[in-house]
Design a protein around this motif. Structure first.
Motif, short mmCIF file in Angstrom:
data_model
loop_
_atom_site.label_atom_id
_atom_site.label_comp_id
_atom_site.label_asym_id
_atom_site.label_seq_id
_atom_site.Cartn_x
_atom_site.Cartn_y
_atom_site.Cartn_z
N ALA A 1 23.98 -31.00 -60.60
CA ALA A 1 23.97 -29.63 -61.11
C ALA A 1 25.23 -28.90 -60.65
CB ALA A 1 22.74 -28.90 -60.60
N GLY A 2 25.56 -27.85 -61.35
CA GLY A 2 26.72 -27.05 -60.97
C GLY A 2 26.44 -26.25 -59.71
N PRO A 3 27.49 -25.80 -59.04
CA PRO A 3 27.30 -25.02 -57.82
C PRO A 3 26.67 -23.66 -58.14
CG PRO A 3 29.62 -25.10 -58.42
CD PRO A 3 28.89 -26.00 -59.37
N VAL A 4 25.77 -23.23 -57.26
CA VAL A 4 25.08 -21.96 -57.45
C VAL A 4 25.74 -20.86 -56.63
CG1 VAL A 4 22.86 -20.76 -57.15
CG2 VAL A 4 22.90 -23.15 -57.89
N GLU A 5 26.19 -21.21 -55.44
CA GLU A 5 26.80 -20.24 -54.53
C GLU A 5 28.28 -20.56 -54.35
OE1 GLU A 5 24.63 -20.12 -50.89
OE2 GLU A 5 22.70 -19.96 -51.90
N PRO A 6 29.07 -19.57 -53.97
CA PRO A 6 30.50 -19.81 -53.74
C PRO A 6 30.78 -20.92 -52.73
CG PRO A 6 30.06 -17.45 -53.77
CD PRO A 6 28.73 -18.15 -53.80
N ALA A 7 29.97 -21.01 -51.68
CA ALA A 7 30.18 -22.06 -50.69
C ALA A 7 29.99 -23.44 -51.30
CB ALA A 7 29.23 -21.87 -49.51
N GLN A 8 29.06 -23.56 -52.23
CA GLN A 8 28.84 -24.84 -52.90
C GLN A 8 30.03 -25.19 -53.80
OE1 GLN A 8 25.14 -23.90 -54.83
NE2 GLN A 8 23.94 -24.98 -53.27
N ALA A 9 30.62 -24.19 -54.41
CA ALA A 9 31.80 -24.43 -55.26
C ALA A 9 32.97 -24.93 -54.42
CB ALA A 9 32.18 -23.15 -56.00
N VAL A 10 33.15 -24.33 -53.24
CA VAL A 10 34.23 -24.77 -52.34
C VAL A 10 33.96 -26.19 -51.87
CG1 VAL A 10 35.32 -24.34 -50.10
CG2 VAL A 10 34.82 -22.43 -51.62
N GLU A 11 32.71 -26.47 -51.51
CA GLU A 11 32.34 -27.83 -51.08
C GLU A 11 32.65 -28.83 -52.17
OE1 GLU A 11 28.28 -30.37 -50.58
OE2 GLU A 11 28.26 -28.36 -49.71
N ARG A 12 32.31 -28.51 -53.40
CA ARG A 12 32.54 -29.41 -54.53
C ARG A 12 34.02 -29.62 -54.77
NH1 ARG A 12 29.11 -29.84 -59.11
NH2 ARG A 12 27.59 -29.24 -57.54
N GLU A 13 34.80 -28.56 -54.69
CA GLU A 13 36.25 -28.69 -54.87
C GLU A 13 36.86 -29.59 -53.81
OE1 GLU A 13 38.02 -24.80 -54.98
OE2 GLU A 13 36.74 -24.18 -56.64
N MET A 14 36.42 -29.42 -52.57
CA MET A 14 36.93 -30.25 -51.48
C MET A 14 36.51 -31.70 -51.68
SD MET A 14 38.76 -30.44 -48.78
CE MET A 14 39.01 -28.74 -48.40
#
Length: 76
Positions: A36-49
């Motif tokens: 699933a796509g990231p829900v929170e900004p921290a999850q988006a950063v984790e995914r990018e990394m």
């Protein structure tokens, strides 16, 4: 200086396109560890990394003996 900047920008865009293609390939193969796509900004950063590190490793070690799915799960 402008030519150097343009070359660097082009190289970055090509690298981003290769990264995006590789991630899409992993998703198609069912080995990408995020469904699933990231829900929170921290999850988006984790995914990018994760995407950055995983694609760099995949480019450096294309013939690893472990399965892609195992390698990506361990990185996550």
């Amino acid at each position: 200086m402008g030519a150097v900047h343009n070359e660097a920008k082009t190289a970055h865009l090509l690298s981003f396109a290769r990264q995006k293609n590789l991630i899409q390939e992993w998703k198609s193969e069912g080995v990408y560890p995020y469904s699933a796509g990231p829900v929170e900004p921290a999850q988006a950063v984790e995914r990018e990394m994760f995407d950055e590190v995983a694609t760099r490793i995949a480019r450096r070690l294309p013939g690893v003996s472990q399965s892609k799915k195992t390698t990506l799960r361990l990185l996550r």
